[in-house]
Design a protein around this motif. Structure first.
Motif, PDB file in Angstrom:
ATOM      1  N   PHE A  63       0.836  -1.203   0.000  1.00 52.35           N
ATOM      2  CA  PHE A  63       0.000   0.000   0.000  1.00 52.35           C
ATOM      3  C   PHE A  63       0.872   1.254   0.000  1.00 52.35           C
ATOM      4  N   GLU A  64       1.887   1.258   0.836  1.00 43.92           N
ATOM      5  CA  GLU A  64       2.723   2.459   0.979  1.00 43.92           C
ATOM      6  C   GLU A  64       3.519   2.735  -0.294  1.00 43.92           C
ATOM      7  N   VAL A  65       3.982   1.665  -0.955  1.00 42.70           N
ATOM      8  CA  VAL A  65       4.710   1.836  -2.221  1.00 42.70           C
ATOM      9  C   VAL A  65       3.778   2.470  -3.256  1.00 42.70           C
ATOM     10  N   ALA A  66       2.565   1.936  -3.365  1.00 43.25           N
ATOM     11  CA  ALA A  66       1.609   2.454  -4.350  1.00 43.25           C
ATOM     12  C   ALA A  66       1.201   3.887  -4.015  1.00 43.25           C
ATOM     13  N   LEU A  67       1.060   4.179  -2.735  1.00 47.39           N
ATOM     14  CA  LEU A  67       0.637   5.525  -2.319  1.00 47.39           C
ATOM     15  C   LEU A  67       1.676   6.571  -2.721  1.00 47.39           C
ATOM     16  N   ALA A  68       2.953   6.247  -2.532  1.00 47.94           N
ATOM     17  CA  ALA A  68       4.007   7.210  -2.880  1.00 47.94           C
ATOM     18  C   ALA A  68       3.985   7.499  -4.380  1.00 47.94           C
ATOM     19  N   ASN A  69       3.745   6.464  -5.183  1.00 50.02           N
ATOM     20  CA  ASN A  69       3.645   6.667  -6.634  1.00 50.02           C
ATOM     21  C   ASN A  69       2.466   7.592  -6.958  1.00 50.02           C
ATOM     22  N   SER A  70       1.396   7.445  -6.204  1.00 51.24           N
ATOM     23  CA  SER A  70       0.229   8.308  -6.401  1.00 51.24           C
ATOM     24  C   SER A  70       0.541   9.749  -5.967  1.00 51.24           C
ATOM     25  N   TYR A  71       1.236   9.902  -4.838  1.00 42.52           N
ATOM     26  CA  TYR A  71       1.649  11.244  -4.393  1.00 42.52           C
ATOM     27  C   TYR A  71       2.451  11.940  -5.497  1.00 42.52           C
ATOM     28  N   ALA A  72       3.199  11.143  -6.268  1.00 42.75           N
ATOM     29  CA  ALA A  72       4.015  11.709  -7.354  1.00 42.75           C
ATOM     30  C   ALA A  72       3.180  11.920  -8.619  1.00 42.75           C
ATOM     31  N   GLY A  73       1.866  11.803  -8.491  1.00 40.91           N
ATOM     32  CA  GLY A  73       0.970  12.174  -9.587  1.00 40.91           C
ATOM     33  C   GLY A  73       0.665  11.066 -10.569  1.00 40.91           C
ATOM     34  N   ARG A  74       1.002   9.814 -10.235  1.00 39.19           N
ATOM     35  CA  ARG A  74       0.839   8.737 -11.208  1.00 39.19           C
ATOM     36  C   ARG A  74      -0.194   7.725 -10.722  1.00 39.19           C
ATOM     37  N   LEU A 181      -3.862  -1.015 -24.316  1.00 34.63           N
ATOM     38  CA  LEU A 181      -3.215  -0.624 -23.063  1.00 34.63           C
ATOM     39  C   LEU A 181      -2.526   0.725 -23.255  1.00 34.63           C
ATOM     40  N   VAL A 182      -2.398   1.453 -22.160  1.00 32.26           N
ATOM     41  CA  VAL A 182      -1.884   2.827 -22.248  1.00 32.26           C
ATOM     42  C   VAL A 182      -0.563   2.937 -21.502  1.00 32.26           C
ATOM     43  N   GLU A 183       0.469   3.463 -22.156  1.00 33.02           N
ATOM     44  CA  GLU A 183       1.740   3.765 -21.500  1.00 33.02           C
ATOM     45  C   GLU A 183       1.753   5.250 -21.169  1.00 33.02           C
ATOM     46  N   VAL A 184       2.030   5.597 -19.919  1.00 28.75           N
ATOM     47  CA  VAL A 184       2.032   7.012 -19.531  1.00 28.75           C
ATOM     48  C   VAL A 184       3.433   7.575 -19.710  1.00 28.75           C
ATOM     49  N   ALA A 185       3.541   8.622 -20.524  1.00 25.26           N
ATOM     50  CA  ALA A 185       4.864   9.181 -20.829  1.00 25.26           C
ATOM     51  C   ALA A 185       5.266  10.278 -19.844  1.00 25.26           C
ATOM     52  N   SER A 186       4.297  10.915 -19.167  1.00 28.33           N
ATOM     53  CA  SER A 186       4.626  12.084 -18.338  1.00 28.33           C
ATOM     54  C   SER A 186       5.502  11.703 -17.150  1.00 28.33           C
ATOM     55  N   ALA A 187       6.358  12.648 -16.772  1.00 28.20           N
ATOM     56  CA  ALA A 187       7.284  12.410 -15.662  1.00 28.20           C
ATOM     57  C   ALA A 187       6.543  12.530 -14.331  1.00 28.20           C
ATOM     58  N   PRO A 188       6.998  11.803 -13.311  1.00 28.51           N
ATOM     59  CA  PRO A 188       6.385  11.987 -11.990  1.00 28.51           C
ATOM     60  C   PRO A 188       6.646  13.385 -11.454  1.00 28.51           C
ATOM     61  N   LEU A 189       5.722  13.909 -10.690  1.00 27.62           N
ATOM     62  CA  LEU A 189       5.908  15.244 -10.114  1.00 27.62           C
ATOM     63  C   LEU A 189       5.369  15.229  -8.690  1.00 27.62           C
ATOM     64  N   PHE A 190       6.285  15.185  -7.740  1.00 28.75           N
ATOM     65  CA  PHE A 190       5.869  15.233  -6.333  1.00 28.75           C
ATOM     66  C   PHE A 190       5.943  16.673  -5.862  1.00 28.75           C
ATOM     67  N   GLU A 191       4.814  17.252  -5.521  1.00 24.45           N
ATOM     68  CA  GLU A 191       4.788  18.636  -5.047  1.00 24.45           C
ATOM     69  C   GLU A 191       4.816  18.628  -3.527  1.00 24.45           C
ATOM     70  N   LYS A 192       5.847  19.238  -2.978  1.00 24.75           N
ATOM     71  CA  LYS A 192       5.983  19.238  -1.516  1.00 24.75           C
ATOM     72  C   LYS A 192       4.819  19.997  -0.877  1.00 24.75           C
ATOM     73  N   ASP A 193       4.225  19.404   0.123  1.00 27.06           N
ATOM     74  CA  ASP A 193       3.120  20.039   0.851  1.00 27.06           C
ATOM     75  C   ASP A 193       3.027  19.358   2.219  1.00 27.06           C
ATOM     76  N   PRO A 194       4.004  19.672   3.088  1.00 20.93           N
ATOM     77  CA  PRO A 194       4.082  18.951   4.367  1.00 20.93           C
ATOM     78  C   PRO A 194       2.791  19.036   5.182  1.00 20.93           C
ATOM     79  N   ALA A 195       2.035  20.126   5.040  1.00 23.08           N
ATOM     80  CA  ALA A 195       0.795  20.241   5.828  1.00 23.08           C
ATOM     81  C   ALA A 195      -0.182  19.130   5.461  1.00 23.08           C
ATOM     82  N   ARG A 196      -0.010  18.600   4.260  1.00 15.83           N
ATOM     83  CA  ARG A 196      -0.893  17.523   3.832  1.00 15.83           C
ATOM     84  C   ARG A 196      -0.210  16.160   3.907  1.00 15.83           C
ATOM     85  N   TRP A 197       0.975  16.063   3.301  1.00 13.32           N
ATOM     86  CA  TRP A 197       1.630  14.743   3.218  1.00 13.32           C
ATOM     87  C   TRP A 197       2.288  14.332   4.533  1.00 13.32           C
TER      88      TRP A 197
END
Ligand code: SF4
Ligand code: SF4
Length: 617
Positions: A63-74, A181-197
């Motif tokens: 779960f935590e691995v997948a969540l971090a990928n989601s935080y990075a916008g993917r 099937l879809v390959e996502v080309a966009s780069a990950p983007l983790f936006e820092k927001d300590p009040a939330r993350w």
């Protein structure tokens, strides 16, 4: 270009994830969810995709691995069986507060029945508790097709979305449409927001208020709004005398069964049937409309009354809470038919029954190394207490070598608890021999072992190392030295881990070398009783016979039944190898050569010496 394929529900889910551009999926194997990851890896290989897939060490980590990928916008997914959600509960509940960026799907496959699980728990109720929206597909096709919209829902409201298929969906097959099937080309983007993350309690309070607003908005999001499947029935209901303003509300497999039965009973055109794709949060508009237009609402859903609990009108609502629907077990078609007949005032042909119990009890395979290890444990510690764990070796129950089974990793903690119970009472210590599989040891055994060591417990822990996760389809463990797609990675040694946990007595043996293995166990038992003793770990290492990735390197020996056999069936009762067969009362037993693996362990079982190795020629 889309095309039609006959797919297993879990394959449809895997396809749906990759059609929707999922970039990372993590899982821990568990029936009925395991084939999702298996299908993902096949698709990744076939189409040369770059997504990251992993069998994680447990569901919390996945779960935590997948969540971090989601935080990075993917877009990310984590899949597990329903009890796996208990393991992942900690990050799951917090993630609902922090929210997500890239869509995050939590696929929790439930097992009403239960067919191969410790509990019948309803992940929809868990989602309700966590305040996460949950989707309840009624067919493999819906399970796969809903995924794109589920990711959108997740991203629109920045919240994890739970997809809850059940065993009949996961393992059912359907001819359905698949898309590219879809390959996502966009780069990950983790936006820092300590009040939330990295929110502290004060911010978490605000996040909870925000979550409440999200849930209210999701309840009336049209993406998964309830829908009337048979609009003609509204008119038919008015015309038909006797049924009043009745309607049926259903979700999941119960809905699929109910629609067929309504048609068979001739009720399809006079009993309005609503599908609830998203049982939580239940649409407020739908709830109000139901109470405005209906006198009686029958709710069919598995396994808990999740929809019912949100329909707070006890006078109008019939379901599990008033006893119209059985409170446990699968809603089988015959059960649903009986309920619908009652509801519609039709004559009964049977009665309302719960799920039927399991049939023939399962047993370990012929030649399974676990059977040899269990028999050795009973021989070494005849008065022992045997805490067991979750895996195919739970079947050690049949052999009298497993006394307790609770949840993943509990064998180790419970062994420690039994030790403290007897030590504190001041009585003669009883030998304690706990068993745990290799995958389960990595999953939840390590913290329990550390705890047992530092709390000065004393017991023998037998790690049944068959070098795979056998029960769920031979997924690699961290000791395998390879990922799920065969890439070499560092192998994690069980014996080194046990030593690092503070265990001073660690040995490794082959349970096929029966006498030697019994000696190893006795030595370990002696260590637990010695002045400087503590926990002792014995690793029973012998690959699973069904795992074809390991060499079949044991010397196969033919066993013969000699004239000493009295037909007493001791071997069958206490060893239960399926290759040992009774011929009839008072008759000698026989060995079924088509089942026998030639392990030769049974020669140690017969108290009369009637089983012997055939002399080498
Ligand atoms: S082989 Fe031994 S234990 Fe099995 S039935 Fe014959 S006498 Fe009994
Ligand atoms: S040798 Fe004995 S224990 Fe091994 S598989 Fe054959 S019958 Fe079963």
């Amino acid at each position: 270009m889309s095309r039609r394929e006959i797919l297993l529900g879990n394959e449809a889910i895997a396809h749906g994830l990759l059609e929707a551009g999922c970039t990372l999926a993590a899982s821990y194997p568990g029936t009925p969810a395991s084939e999702i990851m298996g299908a993902l890896i096949q698709l990744k290989k076939r189409y040369g995709l770059s997504c990251h897939l992993e069998w994680s060490i447990n569901e919390k980590v996945a779960f935590e691995v997948a969540l971090a990928n989601s935080y990075a916008g993917r877009r990310s997914a984590v899949s597990m069986k329903q009890v796996g959600l208990n393991v992942a509960a900690d990050p799951f509940l917090s993630a609902v507060y922090t929210g997500v960026k890239g869509g995050l799907l939590v696929i929790a496959a439930d097992d009403p029945g239960p067919h191969s699980s410790q509990t019948e728990q309803d992940s929809r109720l868990f989602a309700h508790f966590a305040k996460a929206p949950v989707l309840d597909p009624s067919s493999p096709e819906e399970a796969g097709n809903w995924i794109g919209a589920a990711f959108e829902l997740s991203e629109r409201h920045e919240i994890p979305v739970v997809l809850r298929p059940t065993t009949r969906i996961c393992h059912g097959r359907q001819d359905l449409e698949t898309r590219p099937l879809v390959e996502v080309a966009s780069a990950p983007l983790f936006e820092k927001d300590p009040a939330r993350w990295a929110a502290t309690p004060k911010f978490r309070y605000r996040l909870h208020e925000e979550l409440n607003r999200k849930i209210a908005a999701i309840a009336d999001d049209e993406a998964f709004a309830p829908k009337l499947l048979n609009p003609d029935a509204l008119e038919g209901r008015e015309r038909a005398g006797g049924t009043g303003r009745d309607c049926l509300v259903a979700s999941g497999v119960a809905l699929a069964h109910a629609t067929e039965i309504l048609q068979d009973l001739g009720l399809w055109n006079r009993l309005p049937c609503y599908q609830v794709p998203m049982p939580y949060p239940l649409s407020h508009r739908f709830r109000d409309e139901l109470f405005r237009t209906c006198d009686r609402v029958l709710v069919l859903e598995e396994t808990e009354p999740v929809i019912e609990l949100q329909l707070q009108n006890r006078k109008k609502v019939l379901g599990r809470t008033n006893g119209t629907v059985p409170s446990a077990g699968e809603l089988l078609p015959e059960t649903i038919e009986a309920i619908l007949r009652d509801f519609a005032g039709l004559p009964q042909i049977g009665g309302v029954q719960g799920s039927v119990g399991a049939g023939r009890r399962p047993t370990l395979c012929a030649g399974c190394p676990h059977r040899a290890a269990f028999f050795a444990i009973k021989k070494a510690f005849p008065r022992g207490i045997y805490p067991g764990d979750i895996g195919c070796y739970t079947l050690g129950l049949n052999l009298g070598a497993v006394d307790t089974v609770l949840c993943m990793g509990a064998a180790v903690s419970m062994a420690a608890g039994f030790y403290h119970a007897y030590r504190n009472a001041g009585g003669k210590p009883r030998p304690i021999a706990a068993t745990i599989g290799d995958s389960t040891f990595f999953h939840a055994g390590i913290p329990a072992l550390v705890n047992a060591v530092v709390q000065d417990a004393r017991f023998v822990l037998v790690v049944l190392d068959n070098s795979t996760t056998a029960m769920t389809g031979h997924q690699p463990t961290p000791a395998a030295g390879r990922t799920l797609d065969g890439k070499p990675v560092p192998a994690v040694s069980i014996e080194e881990l046990a030593r690092a946990c503070g265990v001073r007595h660690v040995t490794v043996g082959d349970p096929y070398r029966f006498d030697h293995f019994v000696e190893l166990l006795k030595d370990a038992g002696a260590h637990t009783q010695g002045d400087q003793g503590g926990v002792a770990v014995v690793i029973a290492r012998r690959p699973c016979l069904m795992d074809r990735s390991h060499p079949r390197d044991w010397e196969r020996r033919s066993v013969i039944v000699n004239e000493k056999c009295e037909g007493c069936a001791f071997c069958i009762k206490h060893f239960e190898c399926p290759a040992l067969e009774l011929q009839g009362e008072g008759q000698p037993i026989r060995i079924n050569a088509s089942l026998c693996s030639g392990c030769g362990v049974c020669v140690h079982v017969c108290p009369h010496g009637a089983l012997q190795l055939e002399p080498r020629k």
